[in-house]
Design an enzyme around this catalytic site. Structure first.
Site, PDB file in Angstrom:
ATOM      1  N   ASN A  23       0.804  -1.223   0.000  1.00 43.87           N
ATOM      2  CA  ASN A  23       0.000   0.000   0.000  1.00 43.87           C
ATOM      3  C   ASN A  23       0.839   1.275   0.000  1.00 43.87           C
ATOM      4  O   ASN A  23       0.302   2.373  -0.065  1.00 43.87           O
ATOM      5  CB  ASN A  23      -1.003  -0.025   1.163  1.00 43.87           C
ATOM      6  N   CYS A 118     -16.462  -3.474  -4.520  1.00 41.38           N
ATOM      7  CA  CYS A 118     -15.614  -4.661  -4.518  1.00 41.38           C
ATOM      8  C   CYS A 118     -16.069  -5.532  -3.366  1.00 41.38           C
ATOM      9  O   CYS A 118     -16.992  -5.164  -2.646  1.00 41.38           O
ATOM     10  CB  CYS A 118     -14.142  -4.308  -4.432  1.00 41.38           C
TER      11      CYS A 118
HETATM   12  N1  EPU Z   1     -14.628   6.109   1.373  1.00 40.73           N
HETATM   13  C1  EPU Z   1     -15.709   6.845   0.973  1.00 40.73           C
HETATM   14  N2  EPU Z   1     -15.546   7.802   0.019  1.00 40.73           N
HETATM   15  C2  EPU Z   1     -14.334   8.053  -0.549  1.00 40.73           C
HETATM   16  C3  EPU Z   1     -13.224   7.313  -0.149  1.00 40.73           C
HETATM   17  C4  EPU Z   1     -13.396   6.335   0.818  1.00 40.73           C
HETATM   18  O1  EPU Z   1     -16.811   6.641   1.465  1.00 40.73           O
HETATM   19  O2  EPU Z   1     -14.266   8.945  -1.427  1.00 40.73           O
HETATM   20  C5  EPU Z   1     -14.812   5.054   2.364  1.00 40.73           C
HETATM   21  C6  EPU Z   1     -14.548   3.672   1.738  1.00 40.73           C
HETATM   22  O3  EPU Z   1     -15.686   3.203   1.060  1.00 40.73           O
HETATM   23  C7  EPU Z   1     -14.205   2.847   2.953  1.00 40.73           C
HETATM   24  C8  EPU Z   1     -13.484   3.854   3.856  1.00 40.73           C
HETATM   25  O4  EPU Z   1     -13.838   5.144   3.381  1.00 40.73           O
HETATM   26  O5  EPU Z   1     -15.360   2.380   3.573  1.00 40.73           O
HETATM   27  C9  EPU Z   1     -11.979   3.717   3.849  1.00 40.73           C
HETATM   28  O6  EPU Z   1     -11.479   3.898   2.554  1.00 40.73           O
HETATM   29  P1  EPU Z   1     -10.049   4.486   2.211  1.00 40.73           P
HETATM   30  O7  EPU Z   1     -10.218   5.444   1.105  1.00 40.73           O
HETATM   31  O8  EPU Z   1      -9.376   4.932   3.465  1.00 40.73           O
HETATM   32  O9  EPU Z   1      -9.313   3.187   1.708  1.00 40.73           O
HETATM   33  P2  EPU Z   1      -8.598   2.942   0.319  1.00 40.73           P
HETATM   34  O10 EPU Z   1      -7.678   4.055   0.027  1.00 40.73           O
HETATM   35  O11 EPU Z   1      -9.587   2.552  -0.716  1.00 40.73           O
HETATM   36  C10 EPU Z   1      -6.572   1.749   1.462  1.00 40.73           C
HETATM   37  C11 EPU Z   1      -5.865   0.431   1.304  1.00 40.73           C
HETATM   38  C12 EPU Z   1      -6.761  -0.686   1.817  1.00 40.73           C
HETATM   39  C13 EPU Z   1      -7.069  -0.412   3.297  1.00 40.73           C
HETATM   40  C14 EPU Z   1      -7.711   0.971   3.427  1.00 40.73           C
HETATM   41  C15 EPU Z   1      -7.983   1.364   4.861  1.00 40.73           C
HETATM   42  C16 EPU Z   1      -4.476   0.808  -0.620  1.00 40.73           C
HETATM   43  C17 EPU Z   1      -4.157   0.505  -2.043  1.00 40.73           C
HETATM   44  N3  EPU Z   1      -5.547   0.210  -0.099  1.00 40.73           N
HETATM   45  O12 EPU Z   1      -7.751   1.653   0.661  1.00 40.73           O
HETATM   46  O13 EPU Z   1      -6.010  -1.896   1.712  1.00 40.73           O
HETATM   47  O14 EPU Z   1      -7.939  -1.390   3.786  1.00 40.73           O
HETATM   48  O15 EPU Z   1      -6.855   1.963   2.839  1.00 40.73           O
HETATM   49  O16 EPU Z   1      -6.827   1.345   5.617  1.00 40.73           O
HETATM   50  O17 EPU Z   1      -3.749   1.547   0.026  1.00 40.73           O
HETATM   51  C18 EPU Z   1      -5.705  -4.228   1.673  1.00 40.73           C
HETATM   52  O18 EPU Z   1      -4.483  -4.008   1.579  1.00 40.73           O
HETATM   53  O19 EPU Z   1      -6.182  -5.368   1.905  1.00 40.73           O
HETATM   54  C19 EPU Z   1      -6.633  -3.100   1.523  1.00 40.73           C
HETATM   55  C20 EPU Z   1      -7.923  -3.263   1.247  1.00 40.73           C
END
Ligand code: EPU
Length: 419
Positions: A23, A118
């Site tokens: 990540n 997803c």
């Molecule tokens: N969310 C919203 N609106 C947005 C963005 C996010 O509602 O515009 C919500 C998402 O739907 C979710 C929550 O906020 O329910 C957290 O999302 P976030 O944007 O923080 O996560 P992400 O950037 O999509 C990254 C990691 C994930 C990890 C999460 C939380 C990467 C590539 N992915 O995802 O990693 O779970 O942060 O820490 O960095 C994994 O490695 O298994 C994985 C899923």
């Protein structure tokens, strides 16, 4: 599709080396678009997600050389001439969205197909888009695509309703060459954000405060190429910590940053796992009596959602009642029915899972529904009676480098069956 077969019951011993954080590497590869020069990522994890995001960049004419022997990714984005990556590739990897910030920053435009939901949740991106809009991009969503254009990006104050990791990263990357200062408030504080800031600063950006809830970015005119070694993968390290605890073993985990591991160390210590920090290593001793605990997943520095499934597997074998509350993703308990097939006593009540520790789990065929779910099922298999067959292991390959080989090195009876 490959399967991973685990024959449970072996005690683990010895040491395991942790790879760099998936990540961290994904946004860093996206950020390399910002400079037209060469960027080199050292000690990169050779993972499916890294290969896919590299293909996404290649689809807009970036030149990427992945050297699997030296674990180097060499990226040259000087020839990018297109701002619409291949939608088939984008659909394979949600993190493809991380190219929005760099694309709008360097080229003033992008067109990218919208991600669907997803397995773990709907995962909207409105916070990313609001942030880009606040910097002056005209963003439109329609016909399954997000499109954006900006003649000029101008720094702004952006308050995130939720400290989204991806939105924080996209806004940081969009703001590094915007005119003036951008302040992101209620920003995500994950270590991977700090690592991205370090990468951007080594390219010549001016980012301060990453790792806190307020990030300041003063726009610069141009960024140059750089060489970067990403941080260790705290979730891979945490997964091996649980491997020690679930098999009641003592192992050494080499390649950690103590600060990044604190939320996981705190919870395992509360359970009765003995953990000794030795510089950049951890000695994890799970041979003592373990107690049930309650866990609530939270944005960093809270307990990571990416360790929730693994902890559920462990708590399934700890006498007494534990409760896990998942606050980050709305559908991240899909491993529970698979664990129940192995004999775990888990009841799901909305966002909480109530776990009554069982005396033993029994091996059977189980399906990996997402990356961390798959890893958790392997962990359950390590301590289960008999043989566990984990299917759909492509999810696991997205985020764990040679998980079965690393576990074999610790003495586990585990192998991959190519079908
Ligand atoms: N969310 C919203 N609106 C947005 C963005 C996010 O509602 O515009 C919500 C998402 O739907 C979710 C929550 O906020 O329910 C957290 O999302 P976030 O944007 O923080 O996560 P992400 O950037 O999509 C990254 C990691 C994930 C990890 C999460 C939380 C990467 C590539 N992915 O995802 O990693 O779970 O942060 O820490 O960095 C994994 O490695 O298994 C994985 C899923």
């Amino acid at each position: 599709m490959d399967k991973i077969i685990v024959k449970g019951g072996n005690t683990l011993s010895g040491e395991v080396k942790i790879s760099s954080a998936k990540n961290s590497v994904l946004p860093i590869i996206a950020a390399s678009i910002l400079s037209g020069d060469k960027c080199i990522i050292e000690n990169a994890p050779m993972l499916e997600d890294v290969f896919v995001i590299s293909d996404v960049l290649r689809s807009v004419s970036a030149d990427i050389d992945i050297d699997k022997n030296s674990n180097k990714v060499i990226i040259d984005t000087s020839d990018i001439c297109d701002c619409e990556p291949c939608s088939e590739l984008v659909k394979k990897l949600r993190a493809s969205f991380l190219i929005m910030g760099p694309m709008i920053s360097r080229f003033g435009k992008f067109r990218i197909s919208l991600p669907g939901g997803c397995n773990i949740g709907t995962r909207p991106i409105e916070l990313h888009l609001k942030g880009l809009n606040a910097l002056g991009a005209e963003v439109s969503v329609g016909h399954g695509y997000v499109e954006a254009r900006a003649r000029k990006l101008i720094g702004n104050k952006i308050y995130l309703d939720f400290p989204s990791v991806g939105a924080t990263e996209n806004i940081m990357m969009a703001a590094v060459m915007a005119q003036g200062e951008t302040v992101i408030e209620n920003a995500a504080e994950e270590p991977e954000i700090e690592d991205l800031a370090e990468f951007l600063n080594s390219m010549g950006a001016n980012v301060t405060g990453a790792g806190t809830d307020t990030i300041r970015i003063v726009g610069v005119k141009k960024l140059k190429g750089t060489v970067h070694k990403p941080i260790y993968d705290r979730i891979e390290a945490g997964t091996f910590m649980v491997a020690a605890a679930i098999t009641r073993s003592k192992i050494k985990i080499v390649g950690i940053n103590e600060d990044h591991m604190k939320p996981i160390i705190a919870k395992l210590t509360e359970m009765g796992v003995s953990i000794e920090v030795q510089g950049q290593s951890l000695v994890v001793d799970g041979t003592g009596v373990l107690k049930p605990i309650d866990i609530k997943t939270m944005p960093y520095p809270g307990f990571p959602t990416d360790m929730q499934a693994q902890m559920m597997g462990l708590l399934s074998l700890v006498k007494g009642t534990s409760i896990i509350t998942e606050t980050i993703f709305e559908n991240r308990f899909m491993h529970a029915p698979e664990m129940k097939r192995m004999g775990a006593n888990i009841k799901i009540d909305g966002r909480s899972a109530i776990i009554e520790g069982a005396d033993r789990l029994t091996g059977c065929e189980v399906k990996s529904t997402d990356l961390r779910a798959g890893a958790a099922l392997i962990l359950c298999g390590l301590s289960a009676v008999g043989s566990t067959e984990v299917t759909d292991v492509y999810h696991i390959d997205r985020g764990y480098v040679n998980i079965e080989r690393k576990l074999q090195g610790l003495g586990a009876n585990i192998y991959r069956k190519c079908i």
